[in-house]
Write a protein that holds these residues in place. Structure first.
Motif, PDB file in Angstrom:
ATOM      1  N   PRO A  14      -5.712   1.991   4.701  1.00 66.42           N
ATOM      2  CA  PRO A  14      -4.281   2.129   4.538  1.00 66.42           C
ATOM      3  C   PRO A  14      -4.022   3.665   4.119  1.00 66.42           C
ATOM      4  CG  PRO A  14      -4.757   0.167   3.650  1.00 66.42           C
ATOM      5  CD  PRO A  14      -6.064   0.795   3.866  1.00 66.42           C
ATOM      6  N   THR A  15      -3.142   4.374   4.871  1.00 58.99           N
ATOM      7  CA  THR A  15      -2.840   5.738   4.263  1.00 58.99           C
ATOM      8  C   THR A  15      -1.314   5.829   4.370  1.00 58.99           C
ATOM      9  OG1 THR A  15      -3.073   6.490   6.277  1.00 58.99           O
ATOM     10  CG2 THR A  15      -4.849   6.783   5.098  1.00 58.99           C
ATOM     11  N   PRO A  16      -0.522   6.367   3.288  1.00 51.59           N
ATOM     12  CA  PRO A  16       1.016   6.625   3.194  1.00 51.59           C
ATOM     13  C   PRO A  16       1.278   7.449   4.501  1.00 51.59           C
ATOM     14  CG  PRO A  16      -0.213   7.170   1.243  1.00 51.59           C
ATOM     15  CD  PRO A  16      -1.145   7.109   2.022  1.00 51.59           C
ATOM     16  N   THR A  17       0.683   8.251   4.913  1.00 50.04           N
ATOM     17  CA  THR A  17       1.165   9.211   6.108  1.00 50.04           C
ATOM     18  C   THR A  17       1.078   8.305   7.406  1.00 50.04           C
ATOM     19  OG1 THR A  17      -1.345   9.756   6.544  1.00 50.04           O
ATOM     20  CG2 THR A  17       0.241  11.311   5.254  1.00 50.04           C
ATOM     21  N   ALA A  18       0.601   7.309   7.238  1.00 43.44           N
ATOM     22  CA  ALA A  18       0.588   6.279   8.740  1.00 43.44           C
ATOM     23  C   ALA A  18       1.381   5.209   8.503  1.00 43.44           C
ATOM     24  CB  ALA A  18      -1.033   5.848   9.056  1.00 43.44           C
ATOM     25  N   GLY A  19       2.381   5.215   7.319  1.00 48.58           N
ATOM     26  CA  GLY A  19       2.974   3.943   7.219  1.00 48.58           C
ATOM     27  C   GLY A  19       2.823   3.004   6.009  1.00 48.58           C
ATOM     28  N   ARG A  60     -10.910   2.358  -0.278  1.00 48.60           N
ATOM     29  CA  ARG A  60     -11.692   1.679   1.000  1.00 48.60           C
ATOM     30  C   ARG A  60     -11.198   0.930   1.822  1.00 48.60           C
ATOM     31  NH1 ARG A  60     -17.409   1.888   0.681  1.00 48.60           N
ATOM     32  NH2 ARG A  60     -17.865  -0.398   0.172  1.00 48.60           N
ATOM     33  N   CYS A  61     -11.926   0.581   2.903  1.00 48.03           N
ATOM     34  CA  CYS A  61     -11.260   0.029   3.934  1.00 48.03           C
ATOM     35  C   CYS A  61     -11.133  -1.668   3.650  1.00 48.03           C
ATOM     36  CB  CYS A  61     -12.164   0.087   5.196  1.00 48.03           C
ATOM     37  SG  CYS A  61     -12.295   1.561   5.965  1.00 48.03           S
TER      38      CYS A  61
END
Length: 253
Positions: A14-19, A60-61
């Motif tokens: 999870p990344t904020p730039t991808a939502g 982490r994933c």
């Protein structure tokens, strides 16, 4: 009626730039990305420093456990893996002894890979240039007549952030994390996405790869270091050396 399943490892990161939710430190994820050795390997040493210096746990994933159980994968299906999704644009049924186009291509990814208007203005422009890259490989299958489906990860909050503007019509939706397409997959492509997913998650990637129900085969043109250098340990050692130099300097005064 053959089908291809493509899974990008960043689907589980999870990344904020991808939502993903912004969280307390979205600025730590504002990473410039390029598929070169600097961004795939060396840049993570700088990025690990940002988290450690703030006393934050390394992201982490998550959510990859049991993922393969959702899908109907044909017995003897070929599983190909590499660092870049670009190689998926060169996989067709003929690669595995079949013929014609894929009936459907289902992509599980944090990004749609259907061409981005900031670097590919139109499908016609892409056809003239003919370059298959990580951000546009799905166009090759669209050109071949395949049905395209993009499944964004469950951690994505809304389809409105970020706004998606692929250069072709494509089915896009946020995955519920449970269901699966009602098809049998004859081939699977898995990419590590080393420029998007930190090197400190390489052990998890190995676990995910090993759990695949078919035997994975590395793409013959894949170039990578795996697992990558342990940047956590590298940073800790650099801090110790720095502290030792500082102590020696004070004693020498």
């Amino acid at each position: 009626m053959q089908n291809l399943l493509a899974v990008d490892w960043d689907y589980f990161f999870p990344t904020p730039t991808a939502g993903a939710p912004l969280g307390g430190h979205p600025e730590l994820y504002a990473w410039p990305v390029a598929e070169d050795a600097i961004h795939v390997e060396a840049m993570w040493l700088r990025r690990v420093k940002d988290f450690v210096d703030r006393g934050l746990p390394l992201p982490r994933c998550s959510g990859f456990e049991g993922f393969w159980d959702r899908f109907n994968i044909a017995p003897g299906a070929m599983v190909v893996y590499a660092d870049s999704n670009a190689w998926a644009g060169q996989l067709f049924p003929s690669t595995f002894g079949g013929e014609g186009p894929w009936h459907s291509v289902h992509l599980y990814d944090a990004h749609h890979d259907c061409g981005y208007k900031n670097n590919t203005r139109s499908f016609e422009e892409w056809k003239r240039q003919g370059q298959i890259r990580a951000e546009n490989w799905m166009l090759a299958h669209y050109w071949n007549g395949s049905q395209l489906h993009v499944h964004f990860p469950p951690w994505r909050e809304t389809m409105a952030r970020p706004t998606e503007e692929p250069v072709i019509p494509v089915s896009m939706a946020i995955d519920d994390g449970h269901g699966a397409p009602d098809v049998t997959f004859d081939a699977v492509f898995l990419c590590r996405s080393g420029a998007w997913v930190p090197s400190w998650c390489d052990d998890q990637f190995e676990e995910f790869l090993s759990a695949c129900p078919a035997k994975p085969v590395e793409h013959p043109q894949n170039v990578w270091k795996h697992p990558r250098d342990d940047v956590r340990r590298m940073y800790e050692l650099s801090c110790r050396r720095g502290a030792g130099s500082d102590v020696g300097g004070r004693h020498g005064q």
